[in-house]
Design a protein around this motif. Structure first.
Motif, PDB file in Angstrom:
ATOM      1  N   GLU A   1       0.814  -1.208   0.000  1.00 20.44           N
ATOM      2  CA  GLU A   1       0.000   0.000   0.000  1.00 20.44           C
ATOM      3  C   GLU A   1       0.853   1.265   0.000  1.00 20.44           C
ATOM      4  OE1 GLU A   1      -2.862  -0.142   3.175  1.00 20.44           O
ATOM      5  OE2 GLU A   1      -4.022  -1.722   2.191  1.00 20.44           O
ATOM      6  N   LYS A   2       2.014   1.204   0.629  1.00 18.93           N
ATOM      7  CA  LYS A   2       2.907   2.365   0.682  1.00 18.93           C
ATOM      8  C   LYS A   2       3.807   2.466  -0.540  1.00 18.93           C
ATOM      9  CE  LYS A   2       3.030   2.901   5.657  1.00 18.93           C
ATOM     10  NZ  LYS A   2       3.856   3.031   6.851  1.00 18.93           N
ATOM     11  N   GLY A   3       3.717   1.493  -1.449  1.00 19.91           N
ATOM     12  CA  GLY A   3       4.541   1.512  -2.648  1.00 19.91           C
ATOM     13  C   GLY A   3       5.984   1.122  -2.413  1.00 19.91           C
ATOM     14  N   LYS A   4       6.255   0.455  -1.304  1.00 18.70           N
ATOM     15  CA  LYS A   4       7.617   0.046  -0.968  1.00 18.70           C
ATOM     16  C   LYS A   4       7.934  -1.371  -1.429  1.00 18.70           C
ATOM     17  CE  LYS A   4       7.983   3.039   3.040  1.00 18.70           C
ATOM     18  NZ  LYS A   4       8.256   3.138   4.472  1.00 18.70           N
ATOM     19  N   TYR A   5       6.940  -2.053  -1.968  1.00 15.36           N
ATOM     20  CA  TYR A   5       7.119  -3.448  -2.374  1.00 15.36           C
ATOM     21  C   TYR A   5       6.347  -3.685  -3.665  1.00 15.36           C
ATOM     22  CZ  TYR A   5       6.826  -8.576  -2.112  1.00 15.36           C
ATOM     23  OH  TYR A   5       6.902  -9.905  -2.390  1.00 15.36           O
ATOM     24  N   VAL A   6       7.027  -4.278  -4.641  1.00 11.26           N
ATOM     25  CA  VAL A   6       6.385  -4.632  -5.909  1.00 11.26           C
ATOM     26  C   VAL A   6       6.057  -6.122  -5.834  1.00 11.26           C
ATOM     27  CG1 VAL A   6       6.680  -4.803  -8.409  1.00 11.26           C
ATOM     28  CG2 VAL A   6       7.634  -2.854  -7.173  1.00 11.26           C
ATOM     29  N   PRO A   7       4.789  -6.475  -6.002  1.00  8.55           N
ATOM     30  CA  PRO A   7       4.397  -7.877  -5.823  1.00  8.55           C
ATOM     31  C   PRO A   7       4.856  -8.766  -6.973  1.00  8.55           C
ATOM     32  CG  PRO A   7       2.560  -6.643  -6.669  1.00  8.55           C
ATOM     33  CD  PRO A   7       3.652  -5.643  -6.389  1.00  8.55           C
ATOM     34  N   SER A   8       4.980 -10.039  -6.657  1.00  7.63           N
ATOM     35  CA  SER A   8       5.227 -11.034  -7.704  1.00  7.63           C
ATOM     36  C   SER A   8       3.968 -11.141  -8.565  1.00  7.63           C
ATOM     37  CB  SER A   8       5.520 -12.395  -7.067  1.00  7.63           C
ATOM     38  OG  SER A   8       4.352 -12.895  -6.419  1.00  7.63           O
ATOM     39  N   THR A   9       4.096 -11.780  -9.679  1.00  4.12           N
ATOM     40  CA  THR A   9       2.944 -11.988 -10.562  1.00  4.12           C
ATOM     41  C   THR A   9       1.867 -12.789  -9.844  1.00  4.12           C
ATOM     42  OG1 THR A   9       4.427 -11.986 -12.463  1.00  4.12           O
ATOM     43  CG2 THR A   9       2.220 -12.879 -12.806  1.00  4.12           C
ATOM     44  N   VAL A  10       2.268 -13.811  -9.111  1.00  5.27           N
ATOM     45  CA  VAL A  10       1.310 -14.651  -8.394  1.00  5.27           C
ATOM     46  C   VAL A  10       0.560 -13.831  -7.351  1.00  5.27           C
ATOM     47  CG1 VAL A  10       1.075 -16.622  -6.819  1.00  5.27           C
ATOM     48  CG2 VAL A  10       2.585 -16.788  -8.803  1.00  5.27           C
ATOM     49  N   LEU A  11       1.279 -13.002  -6.597  1.00  2.83           N
ATOM     50  CA  LEU A  11       0.638 -12.182  -5.579  1.00  2.83           C
ATOM     51  C   LEU A  11      -0.297 -11.153  -6.213  1.00  2.83           C
ATOM     52  CD1 LEU A  11       0.154 -11.340  -2.710  1.00  2.83           C
ATOM     53  CD2 LEU A  11       2.317 -10.057  -2.760  1.00  2.83           C
ATOM     54  N   ALA A  12       0.126 -10.546  -7.303  1.00  5.02           N
ATOM     55  CA  ALA A  12      -0.732  -9.581  -8.000  1.00  5.02           C
ATOM     56  C   ALA A  12      -2.012 -10.253  -8.483  1.00  5.02           C
ATOM     57  CB  ALA A  12       0.024  -8.951  -9.173  1.00  5.02           C
ATOM     58  N   LEU A  13      -1.910 -11.458  -8.992  1.00  2.00           N
ATOM     59  CA  LEU A  13      -3.086 -12.197  -9.461  1.00  2.00           C
ATOM     60  C   LEU A  13      -4.002 -12.574  -8.297  1.00  2.00           C
ATOM     61  CD1 LEU A  13      -1.375 -14.420 -12.158  1.00  2.00           C
ATOM     62  CD2 LEU A  13      -3.120 -12.674 -12.579  1.00  2.00           C
ATOM     63  N   LYS A  14      -3.422 -12.973  -7.163  1.00  2.00           N
ATOM     64  CA  LYS A  14      -4.225 -13.306  -5.985  1.00  2.00           C
ATOM     65  C   LYS A  14      -4.988 -12.078  -5.490  1.00  2.00           C
ATOM     66  CE  LYS A  14      -1.556 -17.132  -4.004  1.00  2.00           C
ATOM     67  NZ  LYS A  14      -0.786 -17.556  -2.815  1.00  2.00           N
ATOM     68  N   LEU A  15      -4.314 -10.933  -5.450  1.00  5.22           N
ATOM     69  CA  LEU A  15      -4.957  -9.696  -5.012  1.00  5.22           C
ATOM     70  C   LEU A  15      -6.093  -9.313  -5.952  1.00  5.22           C
ATOM     71  CD1 LEU A  15      -1.758  -7.755  -3.976  1.00  5.22           C
ATOM     72  CD2 LEU A  15      -3.697  -8.228  -2.461  1.00  5.22           C
ATOM     73  N   ALA A  16      -5.831  -9.390  -7.253  1.00  3.44           N
ATOM     74  CA  ALA A  16      -6.849  -9.048  -8.240  1.00  3.44           C
ATOM     75  C   ALA A  16      -8.062  -9.964  -8.102  1.00  3.44           C
ATOM     76  CB  ALA A  16      -6.258  -9.130  -9.648  1.00  3.44           C
ATOM     77  N   ALA A  17      -7.822 -11.249  -7.914  1.00 10.84           N
ATOM     78  CA  ALA A  17      -8.924 -12.201  -7.760  1.00 10.84           C
ATOM     79  C   ALA A  17      -9.722 -11.906  -6.490  1.00 10.84           C
ATOM     80  CB  ALA A  17      -8.376 -13.634  -7.731  1.00 10.84           C
ATOM     81  N   PHE A  18      -9.024 -11.606  -5.402  1.00 10.58           N
ATOM     82  CA  PHE A  18      -9.707 -11.313  -4.138  1.00 10.58           C
ATOM     83  C   PHE A  18     -10.648 -10.121  -4.290  1.00 10.58           C
ATOM     84  CE2 PHE A  18     -10.078  -9.030  -0.125  1.00 10.58           C
ATOM     85  CZ  PHE A  18     -10.514 -10.041   0.728  1.00 10.58           C
ATOM     86  N   PHE A  19     -10.195  -9.088  -4.999  1.00  9.34           N
ATOM     87  CA  PHE A  19     -11.000  -7.883  -5.158  1.00  9.34           C
ATOM     88  C   PHE A  19     -11.933  -7.930  -6.368  1.00  9.34           C
ATOM     89  CE2 PHE A  19      -7.411  -6.060  -2.626  1.00  9.34           C
ATOM     90  CZ  PHE A  19      -8.161  -5.723  -1.524  1.00  9.34           C
ATOM     91  N   GLY A  20     -11.853  -8.993  -7.159  1.00  3.58           N
ATOM     92  CA  GLY A  20     -12.719  -9.111  -8.323  1.00  3.58           C
ATOM     93  C   GLY A  20     -12.393  -8.085  -9.398  1.00  3.58           C
ATOM     94  N   GLN A  21     -11.109  -7.763  -9.513  1.00  4.65           N
ATOM     95  CA  GLN A  21     -10.643  -6.784 -10.502  1.00  4.65           C
ATOM     96  C   GLN A  21      -9.548  -7.413 -11.346  1.00  4.65           C
ATOM     97  OE1 GLN A  21      -9.410  -3.079  -8.730  1.00  4.65           O
ATOM     98  NE2 GLN A  21     -11.168  -2.990  -7.370  1.00  4.65           N
ATOM     99  N   SER A  22      -9.242  -6.761 -12.447  1.00  2.00           N
ATOM    100  CA  SER A  22      -8.098  -7.213 -13.234  1.00  2.00           C
ATOM    101  C   SER A  22      -6.823  -6.650 -12.607  1.00  2.00           C
ATOM    102  CB  SER A  22      -8.214  -6.727 -14.682  1.00  2.00           C
ATOM    103  OG  SER A  22      -8.043  -5.319 -14.746  1.00  2.00           O
ATOM    104  N   VAL A  23      -5.703  -7.248 -12.922  1.00  2.96           N
ATOM    105  CA  VAL A  23      -4.418  -6.756 -12.426  1.00  2.96           C
ATOM    106  C   VAL A  23      -4.214  -5.307 -12.882  1.00  2.96           C
ATOM    107  CG1 VAL A  23      -1.904  -7.059 -12.558  1.00  2.96           C
ATOM    108  CG2 VAL A  23      -3.378  -9.052 -12.300  1.00  2.96           C
ATOM    109  N   GLU A  24      -4.621  -5.005 -14.119  1.00  9.05           N
ATOM    110  CA  GLU A  24      -4.459  -3.658 -14.660  1.00  9.05           C
ATOM    111  C   GLU A  24      -5.318  -2.630 -13.918  1.00  9.05           C
ATOM    112  OE1 GLU A  24      -5.088  -6.366 -16.505  1.00  9.05           O
ATOM    113  OE2 GLU A  24      -3.286  -6.580 -17.716  1.00  9.05           O
ATOM    114  N   GLU A  25      -6.452  -3.051 -13.380  1.00  9.20           N
ATOM    115  CA  GLU A  25      -7.287  -2.145 -12.597  1.00  9.20           C
ATOM    116  C   GLU A  25      -6.659  -1.850 -11.239  1.00  9.20           C
ATOM    117  OE1 GLU A  25     -11.899  -2.913 -13.643  1.00  9.20           O
ATOM    118  OE2 GLU A  25     -10.820  -4.671 -12.873  1.00  9.20           O
ATOM    119  N   LEU A  26      -5.957  -2.816 -10.692  1.00  6.79           N
ATOM    120  CA  LEU A  26      -5.386  -2.700  -9.356  1.00  6.79           C
ATOM    121  C   LEU A  26      -3.991  -2.073  -9.356  1.00  6.79           C
ATOM    122  CD1 LEU A  26      -6.579  -3.466  -6.623  1.00  6.79           C
ATOM    123  CD2 LEU A  26      -5.472  -5.679  -6.823  1.00  6.79           C
TER     124      LEU A  26
END
Length: 66
Positions: A34-59
């Motif tokens: 949230e603070k922009g201090k960490y760039v997620p892995s592809t897997v983590l980005a996909l998990k976050l997008a799925a949790f929020f029901g958004q695309s990775v590009e939206e998040l």
């Protein structure tokens, strides 16, 4: 890289701890994201997008310096 995790989390009304538990990371990881201090892995980005029901590009979006 910018992200809308904090906004998405507020809309869904979940804490950093709850989100962390749901996707299998620490609360500190969510905080760093949230603070922009960490760039997620592809897997983590996909998990976050799925949790929020958004695309990775939206998040997540690239900044000019990326």
């Amino acid at each position: 890289m910018k992200n809308k995790i904090k906004i998405a989390r507020a809309i869904k009304d979940v804490t950093q701890g709850t989100l962390a538990d749901e996707i299998g990371v620490s609360r500190q990881t969510i905080n760093a994201l949230e603070k922009g201090k960490y760039v997620p892995s592809t897997v983590l980005a996909l998990k976050l997008a799925a949790f929020f029901g958004q695309s990775v590009e939206e998040l997540f979006s690239l900044e000019d310096e990326d």
